[in-house]
Design an enzyme around this catalytic site. Structure first.
Site, PDB file in Angstrom:
ATOM      1  N   GLN A  47       1.370  -1.247   0.137  1.00 49.86           N
ATOM      2  CA  GLN A  47       0.469   0.055   0.259  1.00 49.86           C
ATOM      3  C   GLN A  47       0.622   1.307   0.054  1.00 49.86           C
ATOM      4  O   GLN A  47       0.331   2.315  -0.555  1.00 49.86           O
ATOM      5  CB  GLN A  47      -0.810   0.076   1.196  1.00 49.86           C
ATOM      6  CG  GLN A  47      -2.160  -1.482   1.041  1.00 49.86           C
ATOM      7  CD  GLN A  47      -2.791  -1.315   2.562  1.00 49.86           C
ATOM      8  OE1 GLN A  47      -2.212   0.018   3.657  1.00 49.86           O
ATOM      9  NE2 GLN A  47      -3.945  -2.013   2.623  1.00 49.86           N
ATOM     10  N   GLU A 100       6.756   7.914   5.758  1.00 47.49           N
ATOM     11  CA  GLU A 100       6.310   6.957   6.797  1.00 47.49           C
ATOM     12  C   GLU A 100       7.555   6.550   7.774  1.00 47.49           C
ATOM     13  O   GLU A 100       8.243   7.329   7.597  1.00 47.49           O
ATOM     14  CB  GLU A 100       6.002   5.390   5.660  1.00 47.49           C
ATOM     15  CG  GLU A 100       5.286   5.521   4.458  1.00 47.49           C
ATOM     16  CD  GLU A 100       5.520   4.424   3.688  1.00 47.49           C
ATOM     17  OE1 GLU A 100       5.359   3.537   4.504  1.00 47.49           O
ATOM     18  OE2 GLU A 100       4.075   3.729   2.511  1.00 47.49           O
ATOM     19  N   HIS A 142       3.748  -6.562  11.339  1.00 43.08           N
ATOM     20  CA  HIS A 142       3.865  -4.272  10.713  1.00 43.08           C
ATOM     21  C   HIS A 142       2.407  -3.845  12.159  1.00 43.08           C
ATOM     22  O   HIS A 142       2.161  -5.212  12.704  1.00 43.08           O
ATOM     23  CB  HIS A 142       2.944  -4.829   9.640  1.00 43.08           C
ATOM     24  CG  HIS A 142       2.764  -3.265   9.353  1.00 43.08           C
ATOM     25  ND1 HIS A 142       1.570  -2.201  10.220  1.00 43.08           N
ATOM     26  CD2 HIS A 142       2.902  -2.642   8.100  1.00 43.08           C
ATOM     27  CE1 HIS A 142       2.031  -1.191   8.923  1.00 43.08           C
ATOM     28  NE2 HIS A 142       2.166  -1.414   7.894  1.00 43.08           N
ATOM     29  N   ARG A 200       9.031   0.864  12.779  1.00 42.84           N
ATOM     30  CA  ARG A 200       8.137  -0.643  13.221  1.00 42.84           C
ATOM     31  C   ARG A 200       8.892  -1.042  14.183  1.00 42.84           C
ATOM     32  O   ARG A 200       7.274  -2.159  14.796  1.00 42.84           O
ATOM     33  CB  ARG A 200       8.264  -1.412  11.589  1.00 42.84           C
ATOM     34  CG  ARG A 200       7.348  -0.546  10.467  1.00 42.84           C
ATOM     35  CD  ARG A 200       7.104  -1.542   9.211  1.00 42.84           C
ATOM     36  NE  ARG A 200       6.378  -0.742   8.616  1.00 42.84           N
ATOM     37  CZ  ARG A 200       6.269  -1.080   7.027  1.00 42.84           C
ATOM     38  NH1 ARG A 200       6.819  -2.613   6.793  1.00 42.84           N
ATOM     39  NH2 ARG A 200       5.519  -0.522   5.704  1.00 42.84           N
ATOM     40  N   HIS A 203       4.234  -9.841   8.893  1.00 43.79           N
ATOM     41  CA  HIS A 203       4.567  -9.069   7.572  1.00 43.79           C
ATOM     42  C   HIS A 203       5.399  -8.943   6.564  1.00 43.79           C
ATOM     43  O   HIS A 203       4.868  -9.443   5.251  1.00 43.79           O
ATOM     44  CB  HIS A 203       4.134  -7.507   8.523  1.00 43.79           C
ATOM     45  CG  HIS A 203       4.239  -6.661   6.780  1.00 43.79           C
ATOM     46  ND1 HIS A 203       2.830  -6.465   6.447  1.00 43.79           N
ATOM     47  CD2 HIS A 203       4.735  -5.252   6.839  1.00 43.79           C
ATOM     48  CE1 HIS A 203       3.727  -5.384   5.445  1.00 43.79           C
ATOM     49  NE2 HIS A 203       4.581  -4.573   5.712  1.00 43.79           N
ATOM     50  N   GLU A 261      12.041  -9.901  -1.522  1.00 38.92           N
ATOM     51  CA  GLU A 261      10.998 -10.819   0.018  1.00 38.92           C
ATOM     52  C   GLU A 261      12.151 -11.932   0.551  1.00 38.92           C
ATOM     53  O   GLU A 261      12.821 -12.713   1.840  1.00 38.92           O
ATOM     54  CB  GLU A 261      10.309 -10.742   0.294  1.00 38.92           C
ATOM     55  CG  GLU A 261      10.087 -10.968   1.897  1.00 38.92           C
ATOM     56  CD  GLU A 261       8.458 -10.858   2.458  1.00 38.92           C
ATOM     57  OE1 GLU A 261       8.614 -11.107   3.219  1.00 38.92           O
ATOM     58  OE2 GLU A 261       7.886 -10.799   1.377  1.00 38.92           O
ATOM     59  N   ARG A 295      13.226  -3.701   8.453  1.00 40.15           N
ATOM     60  CA  ARG A 295      13.278  -3.127   7.755  1.00 40.15           C
ATOM     61  C   ARG A 295      12.394  -1.356   7.523  1.00 40.15           C
ATOM     62  O   ARG A 295      11.445  -1.667   7.967  1.00 40.15           O
ATOM     63  CB  ARG A 295      12.275  -4.476   6.251  1.00 40.15           C
ATOM     64  CG  ARG A 295      11.505  -3.590   5.058  1.00 40.15           C
ATOM     65  CD  ARG A 295      11.379  -4.348   3.925  1.00 40.15           C
ATOM     66  NE  ARG A 295       9.900  -4.499   4.432  1.00 40.15           N
ATOM     67  CZ  ARG A 295       8.437  -3.018   3.995  1.00 40.15           C
ATOM     68  NH1 ARG A 295       8.795  -2.446   3.182  1.00 40.15           N
ATOM     69  NH2 ARG A 295       7.899  -4.125   4.417  1.00 40.15           N
ATOM     70  N   SER A 336      10.747  -2.246   0.688  1.00 40.52           N
ATOM     71  CA  SER A 336      11.178  -3.175  -0.358  1.00 40.52           C
ATOM     72  C   SER A 336      11.085  -3.758  -1.546  1.00 40.52           C
ATOM     73  O   SER A 336      11.584  -3.756  -2.448  1.00 40.52           O
ATOM     74  CB  SER A 336      10.014  -3.978   0.230  1.00 40.52           C
ATOM     75  OG  SER A 336       8.862  -3.827   0.681  1.00 40.52           O
ATOM     76  N   LEU A 337       9.415  -2.711  -2.240  1.00 46.87           N
ATOM     77  CA  LEU A 337       9.775  -2.791  -3.330  1.00 46.87           C
ATOM     78  C   LEU A 337      10.278  -2.032  -4.336  1.00 46.87           C
ATOM     79  O   LEU A 337      11.758  -2.307  -5.533  1.00 46.87           O
ATOM     80  CB  LEU A 337       8.715  -1.961  -4.052  1.00 46.87           C
ATOM     81  CG  LEU A 337       7.264  -2.306  -2.978  1.00 46.87           C
ATOM     82  CD1 LEU A 337       5.661  -1.419  -3.781  1.00 46.87           C
ATOM     83  CD2 LEU A 337       6.644  -4.046  -3.899  1.00 46.87           C
TER      84      LEU A 337
END
Length: 873
Positions: free
Chosen positions: A65, A132, A253, A302, A363, A387, A398, A403-404
């Site tokens: 997202q 974020e 997450h 996180r 997550h 991943e 992370r 990640s993307l």
């Protein structure tokens, strides 16, 4: 009955069909499809086969997202992105890998856009950048508000379908790796769930295999991962003998939509971007509990947020908290977070008017199959990306939206490496047939095989969530390990099928994860041990590497290669050296020494698991310097124990053991040349300095160095001078002003040069170099604090000392000294002799009364002290 071993291959029918490809990519997310597309661009004639467990558009990527983090704002920098990533990774990120990510990321993102991905833009047409958790800058690009992954997946899938050199096999579960007789990856076996020419178990024979299978979230009862994320790639790699690293670091997450205590499987994610827009966490009483927990409050990394939520739940006796975004208003929810808004309303929650119930859920796997910067695993020809891989980017936790980006950057690197090495691979006729037992099975009939009863899946997930989840402690992980061992035993024969293969993969991954969680006796990042609540850099600044053998799991602790052990860092800092600079120096030296192929001789002659003890031995008398720097090299390449027998600055004799080191034999011998290069050079400087110091002993003169140093080694070389008893002159051109003959010519005179420096830098020490006696008095009148006598004879040096003494004596006796007369007292004016000095003349020069003998030869031409590494036995 004894517990069955973890299988080294899956029980499956013999392949009923076979295809060939230049490269087979297992997985169809951002990592896998980018590898395929980039390889097709580099070699349009090559055949690329993409194997995906579901349909091409499925997988974890489409569920992302938040977005993609990249430095696109002119006010942002790669160094800031790197810094944020390192902070989130809690000491275990590979700095080289992260630097690769943040520097190559923007270009990779632009190439994704060139392939058709459309991201949200401002009214002016610029990319919208969000923020974020863990990011100190707005650098997150997103699409469709909160549907970034879906847009990325759409663009890549369309590009793949449009490519004539990429073939896709859907509904295919990968089973095991095929190897040739040399142990190199030669393809995969897989099971296609369908009807037609390619159904059932088959084999893909390929010159390179790329694992891009995604995560393993389904090992837990509640996860954000889709149903296909059963750890297939990690399990395959383990069975094949590849090294898997840091599997204990599973990111939970912090804000997943809470659907009730009994809800299991994939849960809706409430993106971190919601907090990035200003939503905040509250308990059931409405208290915003993140304030005061971390400087970034709700935007903390996180692991920090997940732990704070868990603590709050325990304190209040609740099984969830709330995320409050009511102040957004209906329009912001509808435009920025339409996917999340719809998911919440589907479950009877309206974020516009009420807080969202949330709780942590599994997550992302920060660990995985260990790779290098080109995506290579420990098995030749096998690559991993996304991943499933452990590239070193994420460390212990992370950073959001990396990640993307990791998938994009390292997929392109893998494609480039596969393309570059294609000429050396035997793909078709030269390779053994896939039906050859040496290819189809890792080691013949003796290799443990078997399957797990698929009915244990839910039980495994429940045990993992309860004992190896967010909260862990000795008894919980021990109980989980026992339950996992019990789950391997079954009273009935298990038929090979998708359900049993997936259950076996889940149990294999869960077993390794739990073993690593039990072994790491500290709390770091996403690994939280209640019985070891503190981070422990002294014992645990390193990685847990696991391989699977016929005897079971083999686990090795590998010290972190990018950071000096804290003890060494403290020692260097106490010596006036910057640990980060020494770390970077070691990094550059090793990169220069090893190149891409590494230490080929050690790789060829020494078994990977061989360990040894070696001694660093003096082969000549001298003064030692640089032991900490040498130890840093050994530590970087896996030395697990060092013992000093000498100290920097000590005189040593031929045959003395200076230091003993213990660790992997390959690592010790690979480190040998780099470590000795530093140690012999620095010890040579210290030894030569000590000779000069001895030559002038008993006089007021001190021996000092110059800036004649090797590039990048100045700090260490000047440290070695101190070890030899000398003192340091200027470290750089900015420490003090030194007016030389060319400055005098350029300024129109020594007085003019002096005044110009004084006017611009009123507080700086000013030194003046002279090459004639008649220049001394004018220099003194201007107020020079140091006078450098360049290439003076001993007789001239004596006269210079007398001139300075007479001038300062006359000035101090004058009663009408004005404020503009800047003559210094003799105690404040220093004289240095330099140029033409030799050890034979050193004492004569020193006895003239000069303050310093400057010897450039100390650092630029000192002979190395002979030191060697002797392997015991």
């Amino acid at each position: 009955m004894s517990t069955p071993p973890i299988p080294l291959r899956l029980t499956a029918p013999a392949p009923g069909w076979e295809v060939e490809a230049d490269v087979v990519v297992v997985g169809s997310g951002v990592a896998g499809l980018t590898v395929a597309l980039r390889h097709a661009e580099l070699d349009p004639a090559a055949k690329v086969l993409v194997v995906t467990k579901d349909v091409l558009s499925s997988g974890s990527t489409r569920w992302a997202q938040g977005g993609i983090a990249a430095v696109l704002d002119p006010a942002d920098t790669p160094e800031e992105h790197l810094s944020d990533t390192l902070v989130a990774g809690v000491g275990l990120c590979d700095v080289k890998a992260v630097r690769t990510l943040v520097t190559e990321g923007p270009g990779a993102l632009r190439r994704l856009m060139a392939r058709g991905a459309r991201f949200d833009r401002t009214p002016d047409g610029d990319l919208q950048l969000g923020r974020e958790g863990g990011h100190r800058r707005d650098r997150i690009v997103h699409a469709g508000g909160d549907a970034t992954g879906a847009e990325v997946q759409r663009a890549l899938a369309e590009a793949v379908r449009a490519s004539s050199s990429i073939e896709v096999i859907e509904h295919a579960l990968v089973l095991d790796l095929l190897k040739d007789a040399r142990g190199r990856a030669a393809g995969v076996t897989l099971h296609v769930m369908g009807e037609g020419a390619r159904d059932g178990v088959g084999a893909v024979r390929a010159g390179a295999v790329v694992l891009a299978t995604g995560g393993m979230g389904q090992v837990y009862a509640a996860t954000t991962n889709p149903a296909v994320s059963t750890g297939d790639g990690v399990a395959l790699a383990l069975r094949a003998g590849a090294v898997v690293r840091d599997l204990e670091f599973v990111q939970f997450h912090p804000t997943v939509l809470w659907l009730g205590a009994d809800s299991t499987g994939q849960q809706p994610l409430i993106s971190e971007a919601v907090r990035g827009e200003g939503a905040f966490l509250i308990d059931h009483e409405g208290n915003a509990f993140m304030r005061g927990v971390h400087e970034l409050a709700d935007l903390a990394p996180r692991d920090v947020v997940a732990k704070a939520i868990t603590r709050t739940m325990r304190r209040t006796g609740r099984d969830h908290v709330h995320l409050d975004g009511r102040h957004f208003g209906a329009d912001l929810w509808a435009t920025r977070f339409p996917t999340i808004l719809a998911a919440c309303r589907e479950h009877g929650i309206d974020p516009v008017t009420e807080p969202i119930p949330v709780a942590p859920a599994a997550h992302y796997a920060s660990g995985g199959v260990r790779t290098d910067l080109s995506g290579r695993t420990s098995i030749d020809g096998l690559y991993a990306c996304g991943e499933v891989a452990c590239t070193g980017i994420h460390g212990a936790n992370r950073l959001a939206s990396n990640s993307l980006l990791e998938g994009l950057v390292f997929a392109e690197r893998i494609a480039a490496d596969v393309h570059a090495t294609a000429a050396t691979r035997r793909i078709h006729a030269a390779s053994p047939s896939a039906s050859d037992p040496e290819v189809a099975a890792p080691a013949g009939d003796a290799v443990p095989s078997g399957l797990v009863d698929p009915r244990v899946r839910a039980r495994v997930q429940a045990h993992m969530s309860r004992g190896s989840g967010v909260l862990r402690e000795r008894e919980s992980v021990a109980a989980t390990a026992r339950a996992l061992r019990d789950a391997r035993w079954t009273p009935v024969e298990v038929a090979p099928c998708t359900e049993s293969w997936e259950a076996t993969n889940l149990l294999t991954v869960a077993t390794v994860l739990t073993a690593a969680a039990a072994a790491r006796l500290e709390t770091r990042g996403s690994h939280w041990r209640e019985d070891f609540p503190d981070r422990d850099d002294d014992e645990w600044l390193g990685h847990l590497d696991v391989t699977l053998t016929e005897e079971g799991l083999s686990m090795i602790y590998t010290p972190h290669a990018d950071r000096l052990p804290p003890r060494l860092a403290q020692e260097l800092a106490a010596a006036g050296l910057d640990p980060d600079e020494i770390d970077a120096l070691v990094d550059r030296a090793l990169a220069e020494d090893l190149q891409e192929a590494g230490d080929v001789t050690s790789l060829a002659t020494i078994p990977a698991d061989a360990r040894a003890v070696a001694d660093v031995v003096a082969r000549a008398d001298g003064v030692v310097a640089g032991l900490a720097a040498a130890e840093a090299v050994f530590a970087r390449l896996g030395a697990t124990r060092t013992e000093r027998r000498a100290k920097d600055g000590e005189r040593v004799r031929r045959g003395d053991v200076l230091m003993s080191v213990e660790g992997p034999t390959r690592g010790l011998l690979t480190a040998e040349r780099t470590a000795l290069n530093l140690l012999t050079h620095l010890s040579g400087i210290a030894t030569l300095t000590a000779r000069w110091v001895e030559a002038v002993s008993g006089t007021r003169a001190r021996v000092r160095d110059s800036r004649k140093t090797l590039p990048g080694l100045r700090a260490l070389e000047k440290y070695a001078v101190r070890c030899g008893g000398g003192v340091n002159h200027r470290m750089s051109l900015s420490d003090a002003a030194l007016i030389k003959d060319n400055h005098v010519v350029a300024a129109g005179g020594v007085a003019e040069a002096f005044r110009a420096v004084r006017e611009r830098y009123p507080d700086l020490v000013i030194e003046v170099e002279v090459d004639r006696l008649d220049q001394i008095e004018p220099v003194l009148r201007e107020g020079a604090q140091e006078i450098l006598l360049d290439n003076f004879s001993v007789e001239e040096i004596a006269k210079a000392v007398q001139i300075v003494q007479n001038q300062t004596s006359n000035t101090s006796e004058a009663s009408n000294q004005t404020s503009t007369d800047r003559t210094m007292e003799r105690g404040q004016v220093k004289l240095e002799a330099s140029g033409g000095l030799t050890l034979e003349s050193a004492r004569h020069v020193a006895e003239t009364g000069v303050d310093y003998l400057a010897v450039g030869a100390l650092t630029h031409s000192a002979p190395a002290l002979d030191i060697a590494l002797d392997l015991r036995g």
